[in-house]
Design an enzyme around this catalytic site. Structure first.
Site, mmCIF file in Angstrom:
data_model
loop_
_atom_site.group_PDB
_atom_site.id
_atom_site.type_symbol
_atom_site.label_atom_id
_atom_site.label_comp_id
_atom_site.label_asym_id
_atom_site.label_seq_id
_atom_site.Cartn_x
_atom_site.Cartn_y
_atom_site.Cartn_z
ATOM 1 N N SER A 73 0.819 -1.215 0.000
ATOM 2 C CA SER A 73 0.000 0.000 0.000
ATOM 3 C C SER A 73 0.852 1.265 0.000
ATOM 4 O O SER A 73 0.428 2.296 -0.529
ATOM 5 C CB SER A 73 -0.928 0.008 1.216
ATOM 6 O OG SER A 73 -1.866 -1.034 1.116
ATOM 7 N N THR A 128 -1.430 4.281 3.382
ATOM 8 C CA THR A 128 -2.140 4.973 2.300
ATOM 9 C C THR A 128 -2.277 6.468 2.568
ATOM 10 O O THR A 128 -1.844 7.286 1.740
ATOM 11 C CB THR A 128 -3.500 4.298 2.039
ATOM 12 O OG1 THR A 128 -3.267 2.925 1.709
ATOM 13 C CG2 THR A 128 -4.241 4.973 0.896
ATOM 14 N N ASP A 245 -8.825 -4.338 2.855
ATOM 15 C CA ASP A 245 -7.559 -5.078 2.777
ATOM 16 C C ASP A 245 -7.375 -5.988 3.988
ATOM 17 O O ASP A 245 -7.012 -7.168 3.853
ATOM 18 C CB ASP A 245 -6.411 -4.067 2.696
ATOM 19 C CG ASP A 245 -5.037 -4.709 2.714
ATOM 20 O OD1 ASP A 245 -4.674 -5.362 1.725
ATOM 21 O OD2 ASP A 245 -4.324 -4.548 3.722
#
Ligand SMILES: [Zn+2]
Length: 341
Positions: A73, A128, A245
């Site tokens: 990520s 992220t 996720d």
């Protein structure tokens, strides 16, 4: 100054180009086409029923990082935030390379007076959101990522799980108003700035398990838009559905599906706000696929990430730029209407 895949627009290009005034970038962490399919089948009985699946433009994104066909990520978000592919685990630094800080689209748009926000269902210093507001050689350096937010990039809103480098005292000391639950978030006036929502310590709960007095992703997005849209210069908002996720790593279909549905609910809040406007671009994309899911059968083939291309759905001003197949590092160029190499 160069992006990886294009040049940052200079001031003349920016002011006269087709960059939208408001940008809302939704990233479903680990959400491939099959995760969306599974969530749609669960809720509507067939694929294609989610709000973002009905966006007017759908394209595909190649997801690899600088050093692997299978990205993590950090590298994926760095590509989408800066236009550069970096190694797995790296947060918006030129690695491999000269280790210089890579300008992020959030930082770039701040130069034009836009208000900015980061929202996640994970802790807010996770990979992220970090790639949009921090520069560190490893995603695990969450204390430094928090300081990058609080002392350098200073987004107007940081809403997500607390802990992992961010806390009440350090946020307050840097001029942020801290809110800790849904009621406190609701009480924040729409003209407020520098708000740190620390909802629990660590990742927030799955929607499947109930959030108690913490806000859902939809509630966070509604408040973020209410606050940021009070800026006449426009805004940039990144929203991560981070627990898709997490659930897919555990091959937990029920929780993954509910997270995608909650993510879609949050997208629908944004779309409802933007309906009738001609100055707003909404993008829904993933950083990578997790779990090798077959959405129709609900079966996973791995507990890790895969190299699959992921869909990108676009709505509003400039949406047509997102058709076809693009690279993850093209995303900021396409948002700002710059030609891609
Ligand atoms: Zn993952």
């Amino acid at each position: 100054m160069a992006f990886g895949a294009c040049d940052w627009p200079d001031q003349t290009e920016y002011l006269h180009g087709e960059a939208p005034r408001n940008v809302i970038l939704f990233i479903g962490d680990g959400m491939g086409a099959e995760q969306a399919k599974a969530a749609s089948i669960d809720r509507f009985g067939s694929d294609g029923g989610l709000g973002f699946q009905e966006f007017p433009v759908v394209g595909y994104v190649e997801t690899r990082s600088a050093d692997s066909a299978v990205t993590d990520s950090a590298a994926a978000a760095t590509a989408m935030a800066t236009g550069f592919r970096v190694g797995n685990g790296v947060i918006s630094l030129s690695v491999p390379g000269d280790r210089s800080r890579l300008l992020t689209i959030l930082e770039y748009l701040q130069r034009y007076g836009k208000s900015t926000g980061l929202v996640s269902t994970k802790f807010i210093t996770d990979a992220t959101p970090a790639a949009f507001g921090a520069h560190q050689s490893s995603r695990s350096m969450t204390d430094r990522i928090a300081l990058d937010y609080l002392e350098r990039s200073r987004p107007d809103l940081l809403l997500g799980g607390g802990g992992y480098g961010i806390g009440d005292r350090i946020a307050s000391a840097n001029g942020y108003t801290v809110v800790a639950d849904a009621a406190e978030l609701d009480a924040v006036p729409d003209d407020a700035r520098m708000v740190s929502g620390q909802f629990g310590s660590g990742a927030m709960p799955f929607e499947y398990d109930g959030l108690g007095d913490l806000p859902t992703l939809s509630v966070m997005v509604a408040k973020a838009i209410a606050i940021l849209s009070s800026d006449p210069d426009g805004f940039f908002l990144m929203v991560e559905g981070g627990l898709i996720d997490t659930a897919c790593h555990s091959n937990d279909l029920a929780r993954a599906v509910r997270e995608v549905q909650g993510f879609d609910d949050a997208v629908s809040i944004a779309t409802a706000w933007a309906i009738g406007r001609t100055d707003t671009l909404i993008i829904v994309v993933a950083d990578h696929e997790t779990g090798g899911l077959d959405g129709a059968s609900g079966t996973f083939s791995t507990t890790g990430h895969t190299s699959a291309d992921v869909p990108v759905y676009a709505w509003g001003e400039g949406a047509d730029r997102f058709g076809g197949t693009v690279e993850n590092r093209d995303i900021p160029c396409l948002i700002l209407d710059m030609p891609v190499d």
